[in-house]
Write an enzyme that holds these catalytic residues in place. Sequence first.
Site, PDB file in Angstrom:
ATOM      1  N   GLU A  25       0.834  -1.212   0.000  1.00 16.17           N
ATOM      2  CA  GLU A  25       0.000   0.000   0.000  1.00 16.17           C
ATOM      3  C   GLU A  25       0.868   1.263   0.000  1.00 16.17           C
ATOM      4  O   GLU A  25       2.080   1.201   0.250  1.00 16.17           O
ATOM      5  CB  GLU A  25      -0.931   0.011   1.217  1.00 16.17           C
ATOM      6  CG  GLU A  25      -0.196   0.066   2.551  1.00 16.17           C
ATOM      7  CD  GLU A  25      -1.050   0.642   3.686  1.00 16.17           C
ATOM      8  OE1 GLU A  25      -1.582   1.753   3.550  1.00 16.17           O
ATOM      9  OE2 GLU A  25      -1.147  -0.039   4.726  1.00 16.17           O
ATOM     10  N   LYS A  86      -5.292  10.752   0.841  1.00 21.20           N
ATOM     11  CA  LYS A  86      -5.449   9.400   1.384  1.00 21.20           C
ATOM     12  C   LYS A  86      -6.653   8.783   0.683  1.00 21.20           C
ATOM     13  O   LYS A  86      -7.760   9.307   0.757  1.00 21.20           O
ATOM     14  CB  LYS A  86      -5.675   9.494   2.897  1.00 21.20           C
ATOM     15  CG  LYS A  86      -5.915   8.158   3.581  1.00 21.20           C
ATOM     16  CD  LYS A  86      -6.109   8.362   5.082  1.00 21.20           C
ATOM     17  CE  LYS A  86      -6.748   7.148   5.723  1.00 21.20           C
ATOM     18  NZ  LYS A  86      -7.120   7.382   7.115  1.00 21.20           N
ATOM     19  N   VAL A 106      -5.373   0.278   3.040  1.00 20.45           N
ATOM     20  CA  VAL A 106      -5.522  -1.180   2.943  1.00 20.45           C
ATOM     21  C   VAL A 106      -6.739  -1.512   2.072  1.00 20.45           C
ATOM     22  O   VAL A 106      -6.650  -2.328   1.144  1.00 20.45           O
ATOM     23  CB  VAL A 106      -5.651  -1.816   4.349  1.00 20.45           C
ATOM     24  CG1 VAL A 106      -6.086  -3.275   4.254  1.00 20.45           C
ATOM     25  CG2 VAL A 106      -4.321  -1.701   5.100  1.00 20.45           C
ATOM     26  N   LYS A 159      -3.108  -1.692  15.655  1.00 17.30           N
ATOM     27  CA  LYS A 159      -2.635  -0.870  16.768  1.00 17.30           C
ATOM     28  C   LYS A 159      -3.715  -0.739  17.814  1.00 17.30           C
ATOM     29  O   LYS A 159      -4.892  -0.674  17.482  1.00 17.30           O
ATOM     30  CB  LYS A 159      -2.349   0.539  16.257  1.00 17.30           C
ATOM     31  CG  LYS A 159      -1.086   0.663  15.486  1.00 17.30           C
ATOM     32  CD  LYS A 159      -0.651   2.123  15.482  1.00 17.30           C
ATOM     33  CE  LYS A 159       0.694   2.262  14.824  1.00 17.30           C
ATOM     34  NZ  LYS A 159       0.596   2.281  13.360  1.00 17.30           N
TER      35      LYS A 159
HETATM   36  N1  PSU Z   1      -2.425   1.610  10.631  1.00 19.23           N
HETATM   37  C1  PSU Z   1      -1.088   1.726  10.705  1.00 19.23           C
HETATM   38  N2  PSU Z   1      -0.410   2.385   9.730  1.00 19.23           N
HETATM   39  C2  PSU Z   1      -1.076   2.918   8.648  1.00 19.23           C
HETATM   40  C3  PSU Z   1      -2.489   2.772   8.570  1.00 19.23           C
HETATM   41  C4  PSU Z   1      -3.118   2.112   9.569  1.00 19.23           C
HETATM   42  O1  PSU Z   1      -0.498   1.259  11.658  1.00 19.23           O
HETATM   43  O2  PSU Z   1      -0.427   3.523   7.775  1.00 19.23           O
HETATM   44  C5  PSU Z   1      -3.220   3.302   7.376  1.00 19.23           C
HETATM   45  C6  PSU Z   1      -3.530   2.147   6.402  1.00 19.23           C
HETATM   46  O3  PSU Z   1      -3.433   2.640   5.083  1.00 19.23           O
HETATM   47  C7  PSU Z   1      -4.966   1.823   6.722  1.00 19.23           C
HETATM   48  C8  PSU Z   1      -5.502   3.174   7.026  1.00 19.23           C
HETATM   49  O4  PSU Z   1      -5.670   1.188   5.668  1.00 19.23           O
HETATM   50  O5  PSU Z   1      -4.493   3.828   7.755  1.00 19.23           O
HETATM   51  C9  PSU Z   1      -6.796   3.132   7.787  1.00 19.23           C
HETATM   52  O6  PSU Z   1      -7.357   4.402   7.838  1.00 19.23           O
HETATM   53  P1  PSU Z   1      -8.844   4.564   8.356  1.00 19.23           P
HETATM   54  O7  PSU Z   1      -8.819   4.211   9.799  1.00 19.23           O
HETATM   55  O8  PSU Z   1      -9.155   6.018   8.115  1.00 19.23           O
HETATM   56  O9  PSU Z   1      -9.685   3.651   7.539  1.00 19.23           O
END
Ligand code: PSU
Length: 301
Positions: A25, A86, A106, A159
Amino acid sequence: MKQYLTFSEEVLAAKENNQPVVALESTIISHGMPYPKNVETARFVEKLIRDNGAVPATIALMDGKIKIGLSDDELECLGNSKGVAKASRRDLPYLLATKQTGATTVAATMICAELADIKIFATGGIGGVHRGAETTMDISADLEELSKTNVAVVCAGAKSILDLGLTLEYLETQGVPVIGYETDVLPAFYTRTSEFPVNFRANDVQTVANTLKTKWDLNLNGGAVIANPIPEEHAMPEEEITSIIETALQEAEENNIHGKDVTPFLLGKVVELTEGKSLEANIELVKNNAILGAKLAVQLG
Ligand code: PSU
Ligand code: MN
């Protein structure tokens, strides 16, 4: 559909020769790590995949195209410019139609990988159900994507900025298998363990590959989470990371951060509050996932 895809020469050659390919990604580059470590890591991770017998395909949106495989200049541009959007599922059509540069999450990377017929995708951590989602409804589109798109995601769990218990419940409802690689419990990104058991444990790559093949042979649509704990020597002390995450969450609330800004804000805060120590852990776990992703792609054939 193919009109939207552009392959790098390396990925194109791999596909022609039926070589295994691993998707990567780009949100992790643009929004997940600071420059220049983000670009260095992206390059190194690609090299690790090559060293382990597969071909890397980092995915991003540029000039109205979904790029499958990026040049060094393109990686640099993603990692070192301010205006990169993003891009998750909902953002893909607008960003492509307006020819903007977008870094795929992702969810979006899974969509693009499936369009490019790539089955294995390695990253750091997936998005999930956020803490307090019972009132904010903040649930990453990554989870819904895992329920319908046929790509396996190798990650170090999620996380604990997220509610890991609710994340697993959501995945269970959606029928997404969470397979622990040499672990019985879901790893929590910076740490090897959490209090939550995975659904299945696999002690070798072949078991993972056979499970994926069986899932897709049976037309059970959707992906799988392959949870690969951070190597012991790079894991962070649990108390330290827990208290830092609490502070980061509090600051997000005080600063009224919402929507797609939440995850990048929290990631940035954690790096800042650990004075970069968490970044080193993050880099190491991504490398570890790239190696497993390559082995898995080779095994899957
Ligand atoms: N978690 C991480 N590092 C990241 C992301 C998540 O530890 O870089 C990024 C990934 O691209 C994931 C996105 O798909 O954040 C999720 O964002 P959201 O919670 O806005 O869907
Ligand atoms: Mn969200």
